[in-house]
Design a protein around this motif. Structure first.
Motif, PDB file in Angstrom:
ATOM      1  N   ARG A 239       0.829  -1.210   0.000  1.00  6.85           N
ATOM      2  CA  ARG A 239       0.000   0.000   0.000  1.00  6.85           C
ATOM      3  C   ARG A 239       0.866   1.264   0.000  1.00  6.85           C
ATOM      4  O   ARG A 239       0.552   2.239  -0.693  1.00  6.85           O
ATOM      5  CB  ARG A 239      -0.923  -0.015   1.215  1.00  6.85           C
ATOM      6  N   ALA A 240       1.955   1.236   0.781  1.00  6.29           N
ATOM      7  CA  ALA A 240       2.849   2.390   0.806  1.00  6.29           C
ATOM      8  C   ALA A 240       3.512   2.602  -0.555  1.00  6.29           C
ATOM      9  O   ALA A 240       3.674   3.741  -1.012  1.00  6.29           O
ATOM     10  CB  ALA A 240       3.913   2.196   1.893  1.00  6.29           C
ATOM     11  N   ALA A 242       2.245   1.680  -3.454  1.00 12.21           N
ATOM     12  CA  ALA A 242       1.208   2.182  -4.357  1.00 12.21           C
ATOM     13  C   ALA A 242       1.003   3.677  -4.155  1.00 12.21           C
ATOM     14  O   ALA A 242       0.871   4.439  -5.137  1.00 12.21           O
ATOM     15  CB  ALA A 242      -0.096   1.425  -4.120  1.00 12.21           C
ATOM     16  N   GLY A 243       0.984   4.139  -2.888  1.00 13.63           N
ATOM     17  CA  GLY A 243       0.833   5.569  -2.625  1.00 13.63           C
ATOM     18  C   GLY A 243       2.004   6.359  -3.170  1.00 13.63           C
ATOM     19  O   GLY A 243       1.821   7.461  -3.715  1.00 13.63           O
ATOM     20  N   HIS A 244       3.220   5.829  -3.039  1.00 17.88           N
ATOM     21  CA  HIS A 244       4.393   6.526  -3.565  1.00 17.88           C
ATOM     22  C   HIS A 244       4.347   6.642  -5.076  1.00 17.88           C
ATOM     23  O   HIS A 244       4.766   7.668  -5.642  1.00 17.88           O
ATOM     24  CB  HIS A 244       5.654   5.775  -3.136  1.00 17.88           C
ATOM     25  N   GLY A 246       1.603   6.676  -6.834  1.00 15.32           N
ATOM     26  CA  GLY A 246       0.396   7.367  -7.267  1.00 15.32           C
ATOM     27  C   GLY A 246      -0.629   6.475  -7.931  1.00 15.32           C
ATOM     28  O   GLY A 246      -1.361   6.930  -8.815  1.00 15.32           O
ATOM     29  N   THR A 248      -3.579   3.051  -7.221  1.00 13.91           N
ATOM     30  CA  THR A 248      -4.382   2.386  -6.205  1.00 13.91           C
ATOM     31  C   THR A 248      -3.740   1.055  -5.831  1.00 13.91           C
ATOM     32  O   THR A 248      -2.845   0.553  -6.517  1.00 13.91           O
ATOM     33  CB  THR A 248      -5.802   2.138  -6.721  1.00 13.91           C
ATOM     34  N   GLY A 249      -4.221   0.459  -4.727  1.00 18.60           N
ATOM     35  CA  GLY A 249      -3.686  -0.819  -4.298  1.00 18.60           C
ATOM     36  C   GLY A 249      -3.875  -1.907  -5.330  1.00 18.60           C
ATOM     37  O   GLY A 249      -2.972  -2.710  -5.587  1.00 18.60           O
ATOM     38  N   LEU A 252      -1.501  -1.542  -8.397  1.00 18.00           N
ATOM     39  CA  LEU A 252      -0.058  -1.649  -8.216  1.00 18.00           C
ATOM     40  C   LEU A 252       0.552  -2.720  -9.107  1.00 18.00           C
ATOM     41  O   LEU A 252       1.639  -2.523  -9.666  1.00 18.00           O
ATOM     42  CB  LEU A 252       0.255  -1.953  -6.744  1.00 18.00           C
TER      43      LEU A 252
END
Length: 515
Positions: A239-240, A242-244, A246, A248-249, A252
């Motif tokens: 999840r981290a 995916a956030g980095h 940009g 979604t989970g 990824l």
């Protein structure tokens, strides 16, 4: 006069028999163990008396050769499983039929126990360590049907440990255990400092300074939930990432995949910590270009590990719920950044980490038990007792409580997870490596039977193939027992296994010198 002459003849005969036994026992070490003719002959006096007696007993009964051949087939396993029965193997492609029966092989059939713990079976734990080494190494450098391009992808070596549950004795780099200038004591009147210089073999290492202050219950509950903490850490890492990036989970996997190999190691205090190699691949799987570098990946690993927690339910009505986490001080070192032109380039790591070193490091810890010597330390026994007590408490309070199984895992101090795990696409699997070993044994046996040399062309690819559909096996086996025939025979097997390890180390040194 006649009686004295007969006595001399009898003494001479006994002396010759003793010399013959010595020669035969020497032959066990020098001719039937790996390294014969290469390494110096070992000192027979180092063998325990029971091992020598077992060898002489087998020699006297004329069964030494059969026993040593059977022990060598299971690689000198300390606790072989004994089976009785038969099997029929049919190759549907060629029509060849192979019959095998225990009655035709000199008695029971022995199968290696396969125990990973070095204190239980040195021989089988060495096989497990070798397989783990290959599993980890192929994920680092490729090979065994893993693309060699994985050697260019970002890689992080992370260590996640348990939090503190009370002050404990330890081996410190500065020398003394817990030096303090004051004389502060705990509520039970014990000093909170220790000026001793402990060593690794000291059974006091890892034990609490005050056993009454130490939170044994939380320590065992943390141990029980440690596998779940690791699972949530892997989810949080994805999840981290995916956030980095940009995304979604669920999106990824279209831009990156995270692969890992993890082993669990028992610390001296009895709690496990996890060592993990974490690799970042592109969306096309192992070896495809990654969308982030190793330094970024290390930061995300630290962020994910620090953020995960598990809410543990109470053991019984008198207990309280707990929030469990990893230790705040964790270690995530970049082994490879994955950036073109960079060498072994973790700017925060003073020691170079090489693929073989890391693989050997993790393989070694995969075979450790709760204690190096195999004898639990006093505080380990206290954790075992706590597991049993919590199991009883949970059963009397709630029949559906998961903690009632703690008694089953008391020997492992409450840890119920696997000691060696990996993600699906990290590298080759242990199952495939073991299947390859069985195929090689069949090919070698066929070569010896027919007298034709073994075809080594594309041997690795043939051994690692998934195609076993041409073989149909029908078998009927029953369990007879486990272990060697006597303690002496077990010591003989352990001595031979130690000799095999010595020979393997000798070969490794020779290979490294040639390079």
């Amino acid at each position: 006069m006649v009686s004295a002459q007969r006595a001399r003849v009898a003494d001479s005969a006994r002396a010759r028999a003793e010399e013959r036994r010595e020669e035969l026992v020497a032959g066990y070490v020098s001719a039937r163990v790996p390294g014969a003719g290469v390494l110096p002959d070992p000192d027979l006096s180092t063998l325990p008396d029971t091992a020598r007696e077992a060898a002489e007993s087998r020699i006297g009964a004329g069964s030494w050769s059969a026993w040593s051949d059977a022990a060598r087939r299971v690689q000198w396993c300390s606790h072989p499983v004994r089976l009785r029965g038969s099997s029929v193997t049919v190759d549907t492609a060629t029509g060849a039929v192979e019959n095998f029966s225990s009655s035709n092989s000199g008695g029971d059939v022995r199968v290696s126990c396969g125990n990973r713990r070095a204190d239980r079976c040195p021989a089988c734990s060495r096989v497990y360590a070798r397989d783990t080494f290959e599993l980890i190494r192929t994920g680092l450098l490729g090979g065994k049907q893993v693309p060699e391009a994985v050697a260019d992808n970002p890689l992080v070596f992370a260590t996640l440990t348990a939090p503190s549950f009370g002050h404990a004795h330890g081996v410190r780099e500065g020398g003394r255990c817990r030096p303090r200038q004051d004389t502060e004591t705990c509520p039970h009147g014990r000093l909170l400092g220790c000026h001793k210089v402990h060593h690794d073999g000291d059974e006091q290492v890892g034990s609490p300074l005050c056993w009454e202050c130490y939170d044994w219950t939380t320590a065992v509950v943390w141990q029980w939930h440690a596998p779940e903490l690791w699972r949530r850490a892997t989810i949080a890492l994805r999840r981290a990432l995916a956030g980095h990036l940009g995304v979604t989970g669920t999106g990824l996997r279209k831009v990156a995949t995270v692969q890992y190999a993890k082993v669990a190691e028992f610390q001296a205090r009895g709690l496990v910590h996890f060592h993990a190699l974490i690799r970042l691949d592109g969306p096309e799987g192992p070896g495809s270009p990654a969308p982030a570098d190793g330094l970024t990946l290390a930061g995300l690993v630290e962020q994910a590990a620090r953020g995960v927690q598990v809410e543990a339910s109470p053991v019984d009505g008198a207990d309280v719920p707990r929030v469990l986490r990893f230790r705040v001080q964790l270690d995530a070192r970049t082994v490879r950044t994955g950036r073109p032109g960079d060498l072994l380039d973790d700017v925060r790591c003073s020691d170079e980490l090489h693929a073989g070193q890391v693989a050997g490091y993790l393989a070694k810890y995969a075979t450790k038990s709760t204690s190096e010597s195999g004898v639990p330390r006093p505080h380990h026994r206290r954790m075992e007792h706590e597991c049993l007590e919590l199991s009883k408490r949970s059963m009397t309070s709630d029949s559906d409580s998961p903690y009632f199984l703690l008694g089953k895992w008391a020997r492992m101090l409450g840890f119920r997870g696997h000691f060696s795990t990996k993600s699906r696409a990290y590298s080759v699997t242990l199952g495939r490596l073991r299947a390859a070993r069985r195929r090689f044994a069949r090919l070698k046996a066929e070569s010896e039977r027919t007298g034709e040399p073994l075809d080594v062309a594309n041997l690795e690819a043939r051994l690692l193939t998934d195609d076993d559909t041409t073989l149909v096996v029908s078998s009927s086996w029953e369990f007879v027992g486990s272990g060697c025939g006597s303690e002496g025979e077990k010591e003989l097997a352990d001595a031979a296994a130690a000799r095999a390890r010595e020979y393997a180390q000798f070969v490794a040194r020779e290979v490294n010198e040639d390079r």
